[in-house]
Design a protein around this motif. Structure first.
Motif, PDB file in Angstrom:
ATOM      1  N   THR A   2      15.055  41.139  89.278  1.00 16.34           N
ATOM      2  CA  THR A   2      13.685  41.649  89.303  1.00 16.34           C
ATOM      3  C   THR A   2      12.963  41.292  88.001  1.00 16.34           C
ATOM      4  N   ASP A   3      11.665  41.456  88.006  1.00 19.04           N
ATOM      5  CA  ASP A   3      10.877  41.203  86.803  1.00 19.04           C
ATOM      6  C   ASP A   3      11.322  42.121  85.663  1.00 19.04           C
ATOM      7  N   ARG A   4      11.586  43.392  85.982  1.00 16.17           N
ATOM      8  CA  ARG A   4      12.029  44.363  84.967  1.00 16.17           C
ATOM      9  C   ARG A   4      13.386  43.943  84.395  1.00 16.17           C
ATOM     10  N   GLN A   5      14.308  43.511  85.243  1.00 15.43           N
ATOM     11  CA  GLN A   5      15.624  43.058  84.782  1.00 15.43           C
ATOM     12  C   GLN A   5      15.490  41.822  83.899  1.00 15.43           C
ATOM     13  N   GLN A   6      14.598  40.913  84.272  1.00 18.78           N
ATOM     14  CA  GLN A   6      14.378  39.710  83.469  1.00 18.78           C
ATOM     15  C   GLN A   6      13.838  40.073  82.090  1.00 18.78           C
ATOM     16  N   LYS A   7      12.923  41.037  82.044  1.00 20.88           N
ATOM     17  CA  LYS A   7      12.384  41.481  80.755  1.00 20.88           C
ATOM     18  C   LYS A   7      13.485  42.079  79.882  1.00 20.88           C
ATOM     19  N   MET A   8      14.376  42.878  80.482  1.00 28.61           N
ATOM     20  CA  MET A   8      15.484  43.459  79.711  1.00 28.61           C
ATOM     21  C   MET A   8      16.432  42.365  79.236  1.00 28.61           C
ATOM     22  N   HIS A   9      16.705  41.389  80.095  1.00 28.36           N
ATOM     23  CA  HIS A   9      17.571  40.264  79.738  1.00 28.36           C
ATOM     24  C   HIS A   9      16.967  39.498  78.562  1.00 28.36           C
ATOM     25  N   ASP A  10      15.679  39.182  78.650  1.00 28.85           N
ATOM     26  CA  ASP A  10      15.002  38.449  77.576  1.00 28.85           C
ATOM     27  C   ASP A  10      15.014  39.239  76.267  1.00 28.85           C
ATOM     28  N   PHE A  11      14.775  40.548  76.355  1.00 26.03           N
ATOM     29  CA  PHE A  11      14.787  41.394  75.164  1.00 26.03           C
ATOM     30  C   PHE A  11      16.185  41.421  74.544  1.00 26.03           C
ATOM     31  N   ALA A  12      17.210  41.585  75.374  1.00 25.89           N
ATOM     32  CA  ALA A  12      18.596  41.599  74.880  1.00 25.89           C
ATOM     33  C   ALA A  12      18.939  40.275  74.209  1.00 25.89           C
ATOM     34  N   ASN A  13      18.473  39.175  74.774  1.00 28.50           N
ATOM     35  CA  ASN A  13      18.711  37.864  74.189  1.00 28.50           C
ATOM     36  C   ASN A  13      18.052  37.755  72.817  1.00 28.50           C
ATOM     37  N   LEU A  14      16.813  38.210  72.721  1.00 29.92           N
ATOM     38  CA  LEU A  14      16.084  38.190  71.448  1.00 29.92           C
ATOM     39  C   LEU A  14      16.789  39.045  70.387  1.00 29.92           C
ATOM     40  N   VAL A  15      17.198  40.244  70.771  1.00 30.14           N
ATOM     41  CA  VAL A  15      17.890  41.136  69.839  1.00 30.14           C
ATOM     42  C   VAL A  15      19.214  40.517  69.393  1.00 30.14           C
ATOM     43  N   SER A  16      19.942  39.909  70.328  1.00 30.66           N
ATOM     44  CA  SER A  16      21.218  39.274  69.987  1.00 30.66           C
ATOM     45  C   SER A  16      21.016  38.137  68.993  1.00 30.66           C
ATOM     46  N   GLN A  17      20.000  37.317  69.216  1.00 31.81           N
ATOM     47  CA  GLN A  17      19.715  36.219  68.290  1.00 31.81           C
ATOM     48  C   GLN A  17      19.355  36.750  66.902  1.00 31.81           C
ATOM     49  N   ASN A  18      18.568  37.829  66.858  1.00 32.46           N
ATOM     50  CA  ASN A  18      18.222  38.425  65.566  1.00 32.46           C
ATOM     51  C   ASN A  18      19.436  39.028  64.883  1.00 32.46           C
ATOM     52  N   ALA A  19      20.335  39.611  65.657  1.00 35.57           N
ATOM     53  CA  ALA A  19      21.556  40.183  65.080  1.00 35.57           C
ATOM     54  C   ALA A  19      22.396  39.099  64.417  1.00 35.57           C
ATOM     55  N   ILE A  20      22.504  37.954  65.080  1.00 35.45           N
ATOM     56  CA  ILE A  20      23.313  36.860  64.541  1.00 35.45           C
ATOM     57  C   ILE A  20      22.732  36.352  63.227  1.00 35.45           C
ATOM     58  N   SER A  21      21.427  36.274  63.138  1.00 32.87           N
ATOM     59  CA  SER A  21      20.799  35.725  61.932  1.00 32.87           C
ATOM     60  C   SER A  21      20.491  36.785  60.872  1.00 32.87           C
ATOM     61  N   SER A  22      20.860  38.041  61.127  1.00 32.48           N
ATOM     62  CA  SER A  22      20.491  39.132  60.220  1.00 32.48           C
ATOM     63  C   SER A  22      21.291  39.185  58.930  1.00 32.48           C
ATOM     64  N   GLY A  23      22.471  38.597  58.932  1.00 32.89           N
ATOM     65  CA  GLY A  23      23.347  38.712  57.768  1.00 32.89           C
ATOM     66  C   GLY A  23      24.217  39.956  57.800  1.00 32.89           C
ATOM     67  N   LEU A  24      24.057  40.778  58.834  1.00 32.11           N
ATOM     68  CA  LEU A  24      24.885  41.971  58.990  1.00 32.11           C
ATOM     69  C   LEU A  24      26.183  41.608  59.699  1.00 32.11           C
ATOM     70  N   SER A  25      27.198  42.430  59.503  1.00 31.00           N
ATOM     71  CA  SER A  25      28.410  42.265  60.306  1.00 31.00           C
ATOM     72  C   SER A  25      28.084  42.715  61.725  1.00 31.00           C
ATOM     73  N   TRP A  26      28.945  42.362  62.680  1.00 26.91           N
ATOM     74  CA  TRP A  26      28.639  42.712  64.077  1.00 26.91           C
ATOM     75  C   TRP A  26      28.537  44.213  64.262  1.00 26.91           C
ATOM     76  N   ASP A  27      29.419  44.979  63.580  1.00 25.17           N
ATOM     77  CA  ASP A  27      29.384  46.434  63.769  1.00 25.17           C
ATOM     78  C   ASP A  27      28.191  47.066  63.048  1.00 25.17           C
ATOM     79  N   GLU A  28      27.755  46.450  61.942  1.00 24.87           N
ATOM     80  CA  GLU A  28      26.537  46.933  61.284  1.00 24.87           C
ATOM     81  C   GLU A  28      25.314  46.667  62.171  1.00 24.87           C
ATOM     82  N   ALA A  29      25.306  45.519  62.839  1.00 27.32           N
ATOM     83  CA  ALA A  29      24.207  45.195  63.754  1.00 27.32           C
ATOM     84  C   ALA A  29      24.165  46.189  64.911  1.00 27.32           C
ATOM     85  N   VAL A  30      25.331  46.571  65.422  1.00 25.64           N
ATOM     86  CA  VAL A  30      25.391  47.565  66.498  1.00 25.64           C
ATOM     87  C   VAL A  30      24.859  48.905  65.994  1.00 25.64           C
ATOM     88  N   MET A  31      25.219  49.291  64.774  1.00 23.05           N
ATOM     89  CA  MET A  31      24.715  50.540  64.210  1.00 23.05           C
ATOM     90  C   MET A  31      23.199  50.481  64.062  1.00 23.05           C
TER      91      MET A  31
END
Length: 84
Positions: A2-31
């Motif tokens: 659905t459109d709503r699911q696609q928006k959540m998927h896109d948002f999760a992808n964006l957040v994941s990319q930012n987490a990777i480039s943040s310089g934080l450890s994976w568990d710090e990014a989760v926090m």
């Protein structure tokens, strides 16, 4: 999807990319995601979307619902070692 699911998927992808480039450890990014979730719930409460006492419990519930979802990770040019 659905459109709503696609928006959540896109948002999760964006957040994941930012987490990777943040310089934080994976568990710090989760926090940090937990901190951001709490802030979003407080903003919703201040905006009158829901009663303040129900926003944070709903945010926790939705985090758990998200965590229960199946995911498929496809790594591109970004190295997973950036999250240490």
């Amino acid at each position: 999807m659905t459109d709503r699911q696609q928006k959540m998927h896109d948002f999760a992808n964006l957040v994941s990319q930012n987490a990777i480039s943040s310089g934080l450890s994976w568990d710090e990014a989760v926090m940090a995601l937990g901190i951001a979730s709490k802030a979003i719930a407080q903003i919703a409460a201040q905006g009158g979307d829901q009663h303040p006492d129900s926003c944070e419990p709903l945010a926790r519930k939705r985090l758990d619902q998200g965590f229960a979802q199946q995911v498929q990770v496809v790594m591109g040019a970004t190295s997973p070692s950036q999250l240490h």
